[in-house]
Each structure stands twice: as C-alpha cells, then as structure tokens.
Design a protein around this motif. Structure first.
Motif, PDB file in Angstrom:
ATOM      1  N   LYS A  87       9.359 -10.092   0.352  1.00 53.27           N
ATOM      2  CA  LYS A  87       8.018 -10.092   0.958  1.00 53.27           C
ATOM      3  C   LYS A  87       7.005 -10.880   0.128  1.00 53.27           C
ATOM      4  CE  LYS A  87       4.359  -6.922   2.449  1.00 53.27           C
ATOM      5  NZ  LYS A  87       3.944  -5.491   2.535  1.00 53.27           N
ATOM      6  N   ASP A  88       7.069 -10.750  -1.185  1.00 52.50           N
ATOM      7  CA  ASP A  88       6.016 -11.302  -2.051  1.00 52.50           C
ATOM      8  C   ASP A  88       6.469 -12.399  -3.000  1.00 52.50           C
ATOM      9  OD1 ASP A  88       3.834  -9.449  -1.289  1.00 52.50           O
ATOM     10  OD2 ASP A  88       5.124  -7.925  -2.184  1.00 52.50           O
ATOM     11  N   LYS A 144      -3.376  -5.489  -5.334  1.00 56.98           N
ATOM     12  CA  LYS A 144      -2.527  -4.856  -4.326  1.00 56.98           C
ATOM     13  C   LYS A 144      -2.897  -3.387  -4.113  1.00 56.98           C
ATOM     14  CE  LYS A 144       1.170  -4.397  -1.651  1.00 56.98           C
ATOM     15  NZ  LYS A 144       2.551  -4.612  -2.173  1.00 56.98           N
ATOM     16  N   HIS A 145      -3.160  -2.679  -5.192  1.00 62.65           N
ATOM     17  CA  HIS A 145      -3.329  -1.225  -5.109  1.00 62.65           C
ATOM     18  C   HIS A 145      -4.755  -0.760  -5.393  1.00 62.65           C
ATOM     19  CE1 HIS A 145       1.046  -0.941  -4.928  1.00 62.65           C
ATOM     20  NE2 HIS A 145       1.095  -1.756  -5.957  1.00 62.65           N
ATOM     21  N   TYR A 150      -4.038   1.435  -9.100  1.00 59.29           N
ATOM     22  CA  TYR A 150      -3.070   0.783  -9.980  1.00 59.29           C
ATOM     23  C   TYR A 150      -2.834   1.601 -11.240  1.00 59.29           C
ATOM     24  CZ  TYR A 150      -0.958  -2.728 -13.040  1.00 59.29           C
ATOM     25  OH  TYR A 150      -0.125  -3.396 -13.901  1.00 59.29           O
ATOM     26  N   SER A 153      -1.221   5.086 -10.681  1.00 55.42           N
ATOM     27  CA  SER A 153       0.206   5.084 -10.368  1.00 55.42           C
ATOM     28  C   SER A 153       1.090   5.055 -11.613  1.00 55.42           C
ATOM     29  CB  SER A 153       0.537   3.882  -9.483  1.00 55.42           C
ATOM     30  OG  SER A 153       0.336   2.668 -10.191  1.00 55.42           O
ATOM     31  N   VAL A 256       3.546  -5.270  -7.847  1.00 54.35           N
ATOM     32  CA  VAL A 256       3.229  -5.463  -6.423  1.00 54.35           C
ATOM     33  C   VAL A 256       4.072  -4.584  -5.516  1.00 54.35           C
ATOM     34  CG1 VAL A 256       2.520  -7.857  -6.816  1.00 54.35           C
ATOM     35  CG2 VAL A 256       4.882  -7.382  -6.169  1.00 54.35           C
ATOM     36  N   ALA A 257       4.982  -3.794  -6.094  1.00 50.01           N
ATOM     37  CA  ALA A 257       5.825  -2.937  -5.265  1.00 50.01           C
ATOM     38  C   ALA A 257       4.975  -1.910  -4.526  1.00 50.01           C
ATOM     39  CB  ALA A 257       6.875  -2.234  -6.133  1.00 50.01           C
ATOM     40  N   ASP A 258       5.347  -1.602  -3.300  1.00 54.19           N
ATOM     41  CA  ASP A 258       4.588  -0.646  -2.486  1.00 54.19           C
ATOM     42  C   ASP A 258       4.536   0.734  -3.115  1.00 54.19           C
ATOM     43  OD1 ASP A 258       4.021  -2.553  -0.546  1.00 54.19           O
ATOM     44  OD2 ASP A 258       5.858  -2.125   0.585  1.00 54.19           O
ATOM     45  N   GLU A 259       5.610   1.093  -3.819  1.00 53.27           N
ATOM     46  CA  GLU A 259       5.672   2.442  -4.397  1.00 53.27           C
ATOM     47  C   GLU A 259       5.102   2.498  -5.787  1.00 53.27           C
ATOM     48  OE1 GLU A 259       9.630   0.356  -5.215  1.00 53.27           O
ATOM     49  OE2 GLU A 259       8.188   0.573  -3.564  1.00 53.27           O
ATOM     50  N   HIS A 260       4.455   1.398  -6.257  1.00 51.08           N
ATOM     51  CA  HIS A 260       3.893   1.381  -7.618  1.00 51.08           C
ATOM     52  C   HIS A 260       2.869   2.503  -7.757  1.00 51.08           C
ATOM     53  CE1 HIS A 260       2.779  -0.459 -11.473  1.00 51.08           C
ATOM     54  NE2 HIS A 260       1.570  -0.013 -11.183  1.00 51.08           N
TER      55      HIS A 260
END
Length: 260
Positions: A87-88, A144-145, A150, A153, A256-260
């Motif tokens: 994706k990124d 991203k978050h 960020y 997380s 950049v991971a969604d689950e970060h």
C-alpha cells in the motif's frame, strides 16, 4: 649465525590516524578530507551510471540496464515492498534506493584502488544517514497516526496500568535513541574494523617481507591472508549496505503500519 635477519624497528601498526586524512586544511571542521572527496565521487558515479543505463531503455536490456534493474528490483521488491507493504512502499523506494547505492559504492571504495578507503569508516557519515532515516520514519508515522496517536501507540494495548509508564519510557528510548545509534554504529563498526584489518595485514606483510630470513615466508602468508580478507570484506560491504537499507525500511514500515 641466525637464519632470521635483523628486522627493521620502525614499523608502526595502523591506528585511528588512518581515518583522518585531510586534503585541504590540516585541522578543524572545515578541512576537506579524503572521505568527503570519495562521497562526492561516489555520488557522481551513481548519478552517471543511472543516467547512462536508463537513457535508452530497451525491451531487451543490455548488461548495464540489466544491472540497474536488478539493483532496483532488489530494493523495490525484496526490501521496500516486503517490509513496508504494497500500500505505501512506492513513495519510499527512491530514498531506499539512494541509501543502498550510496552505501554500496562507498563501501566498495574500501577495496578498490586507488580509493582504498571505505567512506563510512568515518562515523559522521553513518550518523548523517541514520538521522535522515530517523527523521523520515518519525515524520511519516506522525502524519499517518497524528502526533498523540503515534507516541501513544508505543505502548501495546492491554497492559496493566502499573506497567504503562515503564514500557512507554523503554519504547521511547528505543525510538529516539537506540534505533539511530545502532543503525549508525553497525555500519561504522564493520567498515572501520574491516579497513584497519586489511591495512594491518598489508603493511605488516610488507614489513616482514623486507625483514629477511624466515619472516619473508611469514610476510608472504600474511599477504595471502590479506587477499582472503579483501574478498571477505567485499561480502561484508554488500551486506552492510543491504542491512542498513533493510532496517530503514523496517522502521518506516512500522511507522506507517495501520496497527502502529
């Protein structure tokens, strides 16, 4: 009469002074040194090679284009795509490709005459690249978050409240200090140690060859080891460029991971 001739007494083992070689200016932060010149040469070589091998792209590539595509494919598919995700990953390929090629060429300078000097054996150069990676993965992670999300997380979900401060502190130290420092020191340490060992084998072998007697045989054996060390160093130089780029992609991917 002894079969060992009197050995010269003026041999000095190589030390850290081998890594400070000013070309213009003798001291201070504004001295133009050998590694600075080699970095400029390496950058010019990479740019020239890319332009020369991609100017006339062909469906059936020549050896130059094939080599460039192989290196690009390694960075794009085996590093960026696998570690950052489909994706990124594409927006980070230019950075990772630049890191890999720059480190690789400068590392190979350590065993290629007349350069014979690995640029990244000077600690300032690995630090500079590590700081670039450090800034990139923090900035893209916060974009991203969000700033709060960020840093929040860093603490895994589900921890007991009593453990949260300690875990947050440890993860903060890792993100802000441990990652960039180990990234720089790994590259620096390997290039420094490899270069000084090769110089030791070559100069020590030359010393013994000129000493006479049985030391001539020892000098010849030492030069054989110097050749073997040089071949081994080529492998280490490639692996260090690969590992540095791999870890840079890993840190960016985690940010950049969604689950970060």
């Amino acid at each position: 009469m002894s079969i060992v001739a009197a050995a010269p007494t003026d041999y000095t083992a190589p030390g850290v002074e081998e890594f400070w070689q000013p070309l213009f200016g003798t001291d201070g932060p504004w001295a133009v040194t050998r590694p600075i010149l080699l970095m400029v040469v390496a950058t010019g070589l990479v740019v020239w090679w890319l332009l020369a091998t991609t100017k006339k792209k062909a469906l059936v590539p020549g050896r130059g284009q094939m080599g460039t595509e192989a290196v690009y494919g390694l960075v794009r598919n085996s590093i960026a795509k696998d570690l950052i995700g489909s994706k990124d990953f594409m927006r980070f390929v230019p950075l990772l490709f630049a890191l890999f090629t720059t480190i690789l060429v400068n590392n190979f300078f350590g065993v290629i005459p007349p350069f014979s000097y690995p640029t990244f054996s000077r600690i300032g150069f690995p630090i500079a690249l590590s700081l670039i990676v450090w800034v990139v993965f923090h900035v893209v992670g916060m974009r991203k978050h969000g700033f709060i999300g960020y840093w929040k997380s860093l603490v895994p979900a589900g921890l007991p409240k009593a453990m949260i401060p300690a875990i947050f502190f440890l993860e903060l130290i890792t993100d802000l200090f441990t990652r960039p420092v180990t990234l720089a020191l790994r590259l620096f340490g390997n290039m420094f140690a490899g270069h000084i060992l090769i110089v030791l084998f070559i100069t020590g072998g030359w010393y013994m060859l000129n000493s006479g007697g049985v030391l001539v045989v020892a000098g010849g054996v030492t030069w054989i080891f110097a050749f073997v060390m040089t071949l081994f160093e080529l492998l280490v130089e490639f692996l260090q460029a690969y590992v540095f780029t791999l870890l840079a992609a890993l840190y960016i991917g985690g940010a950049v991971a969604d689950e970060h």
